[in-house]
Scaffold this active site. Structure first.
Site, PDB file in Angstrom:
ATOM      1  N   TYR A 189       0.838  -1.208   0.000  1.00 18.60           N
ATOM      2  CA  TYR A 189       0.000   0.000   0.000  1.00 18.60           C
ATOM      3  C   TYR A 189       0.873   1.259   0.000  1.00 18.60           C
ATOM      4  O   TYR A 189       0.720   2.134  -0.856  1.00 18.60           O
ATOM      5  CB  TYR A 189      -0.919  -0.020   1.221  1.00 18.60           C
ATOM      6  CG  TYR A 189      -1.725   1.243   1.412  1.00 18.60           C
ATOM      7  CD1 TYR A 189      -2.522   1.746   0.388  1.00 18.60           C
ATOM      8  CD2 TYR A 189      -1.700   1.946   2.621  1.00 18.60           C
ATOM      9  CE1 TYR A 189      -3.275   2.897   0.557  1.00 18.60           C
ATOM     10  CE2 TYR A 189      -2.448   3.091   2.808  1.00 18.60           C
ATOM     11  CZ  TYR A 189      -3.230   3.576   1.774  1.00 18.60           C
ATOM     12  OH  TYR A 189      -3.964   4.719   1.940  1.00 18.60           O
ATOM     13  N   SER A 212       2.763   1.761  -3.223  1.00 15.84           N
ATOM     14  CA  SER A 212       1.911   2.160  -4.362  1.00 15.84           C
ATOM     15  C   SER A 212       1.612   3.653  -4.292  1.00 15.84           C
ATOM     16  O   SER A 212       1.598   4.354  -5.305  1.00 15.84           O
ATOM     17  CB  SER A 212       0.608   1.352  -4.391  1.00 15.84           C
ATOM     18  OG  SER A 212      -0.259   1.703  -3.318  1.00 15.84           O
TER      19      SER A 212
HETATM   20  P1  NAP Z   1     -13.318   3.633   0.964  1.00 16.61           P
HETATM   21  O1  NAP Z   1     -14.328   4.214   1.870  1.00 16.61           O
HETATM   22  O2  NAP Z   1     -12.918   2.206   1.150  1.00 16.61           O
HETATM   23  O3  NAP Z   1     -13.769   3.840  -0.554  1.00 16.61           O
HETATM   24  C1  NAP Z   1     -12.967   3.347  -1.580  1.00 16.61           C
HETATM   25  C2  NAP Z   1     -13.520   3.814  -2.904  1.00 16.61           C
HETATM   26  O4  NAP Z   1     -12.714   3.226  -3.949  1.00 16.61           O
HETATM   27  C3  NAP Z   1     -14.956   3.388  -3.110  1.00 16.61           C
HETATM   28  O5  NAP Z   1     -15.661   4.427  -3.722  1.00 16.61           O
HETATM   29  C4  NAP Z   1     -14.817   2.208  -4.059  1.00 16.61           C
HETATM   30  O6  NAP Z   1     -15.932   2.202  -4.921  1.00 16.61           O
HETATM   31  C5  NAP Z   1     -13.565   2.574  -4.866  1.00 16.61           C
HETATM   32  N1  NAP Z   1     -12.961   1.380  -5.402  1.00 16.61           N
HETATM   33  C6  NAP Z   1     -12.442   0.324  -4.714  1.00 16.61           C
HETATM   34  N2  NAP Z   1     -12.004  -0.616  -5.558  1.00 16.61           N
HETATM   35  C7  NAP Z   1     -12.253  -0.153  -6.810  1.00 16.61           C
HETATM   36  C8  NAP Z   1     -12.039  -0.676  -8.117  1.00 16.61           C
HETATM   37  N3  NAP Z   1     -11.474  -1.892  -8.322  1.00 16.61           N
HETATM   38  N4  NAP Z   1     -12.407   0.062  -9.195  1.00 16.61           N
HETATM   39  C9  NAP Z   1     -12.991   1.287  -9.011  1.00 16.61           C
HETATM   40  N5  NAP Z   1     -13.205   1.833  -7.807  1.00 16.61           N
HETATM   41  C10 NAP Z   1     -12.851   1.113  -6.718  1.00 16.61           C
HETATM   42  O7  NAP Z   1     -11.956   4.479   0.964  1.00 16.61           O
HETATM   43  P2  NAP Z   1     -11.493   5.756   1.791  1.00 16.61           P
HETATM   44  O8  NAP Z   1     -11.122   5.331   3.159  1.00 16.61           O
HETATM   45  O9  NAP Z   1     -12.425   6.882   1.574  1.00 16.61           O
HETATM   46  O10 NAP Z   1     -10.104   6.072   1.038  1.00 16.61           O
HETATM   47  C11 NAP Z   1     -10.087   6.817  -0.162  1.00 16.61           C
HETATM   48  C12 NAP Z   1      -8.649   7.085  -0.539  1.00 16.61           C
HETATM   49  O11 NAP Z   1      -8.000   7.749   0.535  1.00 16.61           O
HETATM   50  C13 NAP Z   1      -7.834   5.828  -0.826  1.00 16.61           C
HETATM   51  O12 NAP Z   1      -6.985   6.062  -1.927  1.00 16.61           O
HETATM   52  C14 NAP Z   1      -7.028   5.627   0.438  1.00 16.61           C
HETATM   53  O13 NAP Z   1      -5.821   4.967   0.200  1.00 16.61           O
HETATM   54  C15 NAP Z   1      -6.816   7.065   0.878  1.00 16.61           C
HETATM   55  N6  NAP Z   1      -6.589   7.213   2.317  1.00 16.61           N
HETATM   56  C16 NAP Z   1      -7.535   6.813   3.212  1.00 16.61           C
HETATM   57  C17 NAP Z   1      -7.284   6.977   4.573  1.00 16.61           C
HETATM   58  C18 NAP Z   1      -8.285   6.553   5.625  1.00 16.61           C
HETATM   59  O14 NAP Z   1      -7.906   6.503   6.818  1.00 16.61           O
HETATM   60  N7  NAP Z   1      -9.535   6.258   5.273  1.00 16.61           N
HETATM   61  C19 NAP Z   1      -6.067   7.541   5.006  1.00 16.61           C
HETATM   62  C20 NAP Z   1      -5.122   7.930   4.062  1.00 16.61           C
HETATM   63  C21 NAP Z   1      -5.402   7.770   2.706  1.00 16.61           C
HETATM   64  P3  NAP Z   1     -16.754   0.888  -5.349  1.00 16.61           P
HETATM   65  O15 NAP Z   1     -16.774  -0.033  -4.180  1.00 16.61           O
HETATM   66  O16 NAP Z   1     -18.080   1.439  -5.762  1.00 16.61           O
HETATM   67  O17 NAP Z   1     -15.994   0.368  -6.494  1.00 16.61           O
END
Ligand code: NAP
Length: 261
Positions: free
Chosen positions: A158, A161
């Site tokens: 992760y 990437s």
């Molecule tokens: P999340 O709630 O798990 O949502 C992930 C999103 O990515 C969903 O809309 C999902 O949509 C989409 N997705 C997953 N697999 C996919 C695929 N194969 N093709 C197309 N879309 C896909 O994520 P989040 O926590 O909001 O995180 C969003 C971003 O912020 C990520 O890049 C993560 O690495 C980054 N981030 C998160 C955190 C945290 O603590 N939450 C911290 C630092 C960075 P579908 O299921 O509809 O496909």
């Protein structure tokens, strides 16, 4: 002076069916942008679209599995069609963050993490940044993570990437900035989202010793993304903006026995 207003822009937000992406789509629409909500889950996508429309905004759902390069490029072309020939703002937010010690990570997971977190932004930028440049400008915001900056047991795939995306952010700023397209990234700390549901204890522990003392809400990350996408950031190119409540870096390595984003 630059403005936060986005009236007249078309924005494509990946991973907008959930969490940070959904909050970003809502905020960009509130600021006047037409928003293309990308994801795989049409029920969640249509719900985000309905929420934006109910608030008087313009939104459409674009379905695609972004682990497939061809599907990514098709989605970019579909977004251009839906946007009337333009995408002015691209938010590369879709991402997965599974926990796996190196010797236990299956090949399928190596491929999936890199395909979604790194290759999908690469192909979207390849498709859309030149069209922005041709039209005179645009803004791209990549969503990274604090885990891109540290060696964290179990988060090598992760973090690496996203570290690749951070380097690409600077590369793309150099390639497209002179052609009017600003490229930047946000680097969130722990955020309460659908994706981190079940990790609340870990998120709280990670955030506890930081000045903010708590995990972020998705809307707080969206604010930073919307700023970088707007003319208010007109002189900001190639930055990795921390939006993390400033957790202590050592916390990450000590707490590495549990999954986190
Ligand atoms: P999340 O709630 O798990 O949502 C992930 C999103 O990515 C969903 O809309 C999902 O949509 C989409 N997705 C997953 N697999 C996919 C695929 N194969 N093709 C197309 N879309 C896909 O994520 P989040 O926590 O909001 O995180 C969003 C971003 O912020 C990520 O890049 C993560 O690495 C980054 N981030 C998160 C955190 C945290 O603590 N939450 C911290 C630092 C960075 P579908 O299921 O509809 O496909």
């Amino acid at each position: 002076m630059g403005s936060l207003d986005l009236t007249g822009r078309v924005a494509l937000v990946t991973g907008a069916t959930s969490g940070i992406g959904a909050a970003t789509a809502a905020l960009l629409a509130q600021r006047g942008s037409r928003v293309l909500v990308a994801g795989r889950d049409s029920a969640r996508g249509e719900s985000v679209v309905a929420g934006i429309r109910a608030g008087g905004g313009w939104a459409d759902f674009v379905a695609a599995d972004l682990r497939e390069a061809q599907s990514v490029r098709q989605m970019a072309r579909r977004a251009l069609d839906l946007g009337g020939g333009r995408v002015d703002i691209l938010v590369n937010n879709a991402g997965i963050y599974p926990f796996a010690l190196t010797e236990k990570a299956p090949e399928s997971e190596v491929d999936a993490i890199y395909a979604l977190n790194m290759k999908a932004p690469f192909h979207l930028v390849a498709e859309l940044a030149p069209t922005m440049a041709e039209r005179g400008g645009g803004a791209i915001v990549n969503v990274s993570t604090i885990a891109a900056a540290f060696g964290v047991a179990g988060l090598g795939l992760y973090g690496s990437s996203k570290a690749a995306v951070e380097l690409l952010t600077k590369t793309w700023a150099a390639e497209y900035g002179p052609r009017g397209v600003r490229v930047n990234a946000v680097r969130p700390g722990p955020v309460r989202t659908e994706g981190t549901a079940g990790m609340e204890g870990y998120l709280e522990a990670l955030a506890a010793q930081a000045p903010a003392g708590r995990p972020a809400e998705p809307e707080e990350i969206a604010e930073a993304i919307a700023y970088l996408a707007s003319d208010a950031a007109s002189f900001v190119h190639g930055v990795l903006l921390p939006v993390d409540g400033r957790p202590h870096s050592r916390l990450l390595t000590r707490a590495a026995c549990r999954p986190t984003a």
